[in-house]
Every structure is written in structure tokens, then in C-alpha cells.
Design an enzyme around this catalytic site. Structure first.
Site, PDB file in Angstrom:
ATOM      1  N   THR A  44       0.872  -1.170   0.000  1.00 13.12           N
ATOM      2  CA  THR A  44       0.000   0.000   0.000  1.00 13.12           C
ATOM      3  C   THR A  44       0.913   1.225   0.000  1.00 13.12           C
ATOM      4  O   THR A  44       2.037   1.153   0.486  1.00 13.12           O
ATOM      5  CB  THR A  44      -0.836  -0.038   1.300  1.00 13.12           C
ATOM      6  OG1 THR A  44      -1.818  -1.036   1.150  1.00 13.12           O
ATOM      7  CG2 THR A  44      -1.483   1.281   1.644  1.00 13.12           C
ATOM      8  N   GLY A  54     -10.456  -2.040   3.869  1.00 14.86           N
ATOM      9  CA  GLY A  54      -9.614  -2.045   5.067  1.00 14.86           C
ATOM     10  C   GLY A  54      -9.556  -0.662   5.696  1.00 14.86           C
ATOM     11  O   GLY A  54     -10.540   0.068   5.738  1.00 14.86           O
TER      12      GLY A  54
HETATM   13  N1  ASP Z   1      -3.825  -1.625   4.718  1.00 18.21           N
HETATM   14  C1  ASP Z   1      -4.182  -2.204   3.444  1.00 18.21           C
HETATM   15  C2  ASP Z   1      -5.520  -2.861   3.547  1.00 18.21           C
HETATM   16  O1  ASP Z   1      -5.771  -3.531   4.535  1.00 18.21           O
HETATM   17  C3  ASP Z   1      -3.210  -3.203   2.962  1.00 18.21           C
HETATM   18  C4  ASP Z   1      -1.774  -2.868   3.116  1.00 18.21           C
HETATM   19  O2  ASP Z   1      -1.394  -1.889   3.706  1.00 18.21           O
HETATM   20  O3  ASP Z   1      -0.973  -3.632   2.598  1.00 18.21           O
HETATM   21  O4  ASP Z   1      -6.303  -2.763   2.630  1.00 18.21           O
END
Ligand code: ASP
Length: 327
Positions: free
Chosen positions: A176, A206
């Protein structure tokens, strides 16, 4: 005050030998340059939007063009941002036809009275502002991704209902992206963008596009952007808690480590990372995963990007603080 910018390319495994360091580092460095260009005459909000849009367009991270598909093999994106000065925020979630969801999140923040718009409604908004476009999973890895997706989908006992998604080694899991900035006038902004967890249930959202979870900014206090397991980050309210600590006068390094330690105690290791700038523009970084990709820069300051490993995170934070203090 002098402008500064921190970007991240996610907290995750960043396994040595498996990561695409040759592509990832330059993409982060380019994002820092885009933010610095925006800071010349622009605001902290302009800087974080340009940094994140640059990474979304690079195709190197799990965001924008490079995003991993959901359980149906379709890319579904989330992004959000906040202007610490006006305390306005905007987010979009589960959008399928928007290559730069961070620009759509800014439209939600600037042009509507809403804070979060999802799915078809968000896509309609993108159409109205002329920023729609098709997105396809990475063609170079189509077969590998498709094989993993089928195995996962067809595994016994509806594994996909219970689990957060299988690991895709050496890929864009955990990357991300996010950016936080302080401009020359001392205004703060934060932004985060993601493709979410690989093979997520369609419609799953998320922390990333949700204010207080994936990002937060507040005048006088600073800014935050997160990455990791969105469910844990959301249940902990990570960004809001960290900025809340800084609002009480705790400096960014302590606020970063305190908030990640608190989350780790409740939700376990390998769950999250955060980047912070406090009210004085000092940086703080903390993560409980194996690594986190970070880029940094500021007006009149050296810029750089690297994958920071768990064992080096304090050393790196000190180094970064030194660079900023020397300016
Ligand atoms: N936080 C992101 C999510 O849960 C994923 C990530 O940070 O890799 O959608």
C-alpha cells in the site's frame, strides 16, 4: 517553516532477494520529487496527492495500476486523504475503473460534502470529473496470480471467507502507498492508496480510505499514513491515535513507536506500519512487519528512498531526523 515530505510503499515482508528494489526505490524517489515540485507554490494537500498519484501510476506497488486483484480477479481500489488545516477528509473505496483513486478522493474532499463514497457511486463521480479508466491485473504475472486465486477460491471449507488472503511471494502484497507532508506555511496533509489485501472478498474495505484509520492530519499536531492488515489498523484506530499523541505534545518518533507497540500488544506482530510528521515537522517511523519502504525529502534537503528493515528502523529514524534538523 520549510516544506517536507515522507512517502511509504507499505509495511510488509519486503523479503531480500525477492523484492524489486531496482524498480521500487526509483518509484518512491520520483514520488518525492513530484511532491517537492507540488510544494513549490502549492499546499501540503497538493504534495501528498501528487506523491501518491505518481506511485499509483508507476505500476510498481499494490495501488493504482499495479494493484492486486480481488477474489474475482478484478482490481478494486481504495484511497483517502485529509487536509489538516481545514480538517476536511475524503475517501473512495471499492472502485474498479479509476486509475488514480487518490484524485477521486480529493474530489470527494473538495467538491462534495461527504467523507467516504464507495463502489458505483464513486465510479459515477469519477466519470463526471473525467478521471475514469480501465485497470487490468499485471499481465506479466497473470498466470501465477490466476493459479493462486483459483487455488484459494476452490480450497475446502470456504477458506476465502475466514482468511485474509494467501501470500503472493515477491509480489505487491503489503505495498500500500501513502504520503504525509508539511508545507512552507506549516500546514499538514496525509494520503493513502491501496489495492487492499490480495484476493480480498469483493467489497472488502480495510483501513486505507477511512479517515482516522489509514490516514489523519491535524493542524498543530501533524500527519499520519499507515499500511498493514487493514482490519487490525481499523480496530485500533491507528492514525487517529498516533496524531492524538502528537496533539498532546509527544514527538513523532515516540508517537510512532507507542502507537505501533499498542497495536502489536492487542493485534499481534506483522500487522502494521506508520509514518508520522509531528507539529514541528519532525519525522517518526515505526512498523512491526519485516520491512517498510520509505522515501523522504524537503525544501533544500537531500532526498532519498530505501527499504528499511525491522532491525534498522530506529537507526533510520535517527538518521532522518538528523537530516531534517541539519537543514
Ligand atoms: N492496509 C491495506 C488494507 O488492509 C493493505 C496494506 O497496507 O498492505 O487494505
Amino acid at each position: 517553516m520549510k516544506g517536507r515530505i515522507l512517502v511509504h510503499g507499505g509495511a510488509g515482508s519486503w523479503e531480500e532477494g525477492k523484492i524489486r528494489e531496482g524498480e521500487v526505490i526509483p518509484a518512491l524517489a520520483t514520488a518525492v520529487e513530484a511532491a517537492l515540485a507540488a510544494l513549490k507554490g502549492g499546499s501540503a494537500v497538493d504534495a501528498v496527492v501528487e506523491a501518491v498519484a505518481s506511485i499509483e501510476g508507476s505500476g510498481e506497488f499494490n495501488a493504482g495500476r499495479g494493484a492486486l486483484p480481488n477474489l474475482d480477479g478484478v482490481i478494486e481500489l481504495d484511497a483517502g486523504l485529509m487536509d489538516g488545516e481545514s480538517l476536511r477528509a475524503g475517501g473512495v473505496a471499492a472502485v474498479r475503473s479509476v486509475p488514480h483513486p487518490i484524485r477521486l478522493a480529493r474530489i470527494v474532499m473538495d467538491k462534495t460534502e461527504n467523507v467516504l463514497v464507495v463502489g458505483v457511486g464513486a465510479e459515477r463521480l469519477a466519470g463526471a470529473f473525467g478521471i475514469s479508466g480501465e485497470l487490468h491485473p499485471d499481465a506479466t504475472r497473470r498466470e501465477e496470480i490466476e493459479k493462486k486465486r483459483r487455488e484459494y477460491l476452490e480450497a475446502p471449507d470456504h477458506r476465502w471467507v475466514r482468511e485474509l488472503g494467501p501470500s503472493l511471494t515477491g509480489t505487491r502484497e503489503g505495498d500500500t502507498v501513502g504520503a504525509i507532508a508539511m508545507d512552507d506555511e506549516g500546514r499538514f496533509a496525509a494520503a493513502t492508496s491501496t489495492g487492499g489485501l490480495s484476493f480480498k472478498i469483493p467489497g472488502r474495505v480495510g483501513d486505507s480510505p477511512v479517515v482516522g484509520h489509514g490516514f489523519y492530519a491535524m493542524r498543530g499536531a501533524g500527519a499520519a499514513s499507515t499500511s498493514g492488515v487493514g482490519e487490525a489498523i481499523a480496530m485500533y484506530g491507528l492514525s487517529l491515535r498516533a496524531v492524538g499523541l502528537m496533539a498532546e505534545g509527544i514527538e513523532a518518533p515516540a508517537a510512532a513507536s507507542e502507537s505501533i507497540s499498542g497495536l502489536t500488544r492487542l493485534f499481534g506482530p506483522d500487522t502494521a506500519g506508520i509514518i508520522l510528521l509531528d507539529g514541528h515537522g519532525l519525522p517518526g517511523i515505526s512498523f512491526n512487519t519485516r520491512g517498510m519502504a520509505i522515501g523522504y525529502g524537503g525544501t533544500g534537503m537531500e532526498t532519498g528512498a530505501r527499504i528499511v528493515r525491522k532491525k534498522n528502523q530506529e537507526e533510520f529514524s535517527d538518521l532522518l531526523r538528523g537530516k531534517i534538523r541539519q537543514k
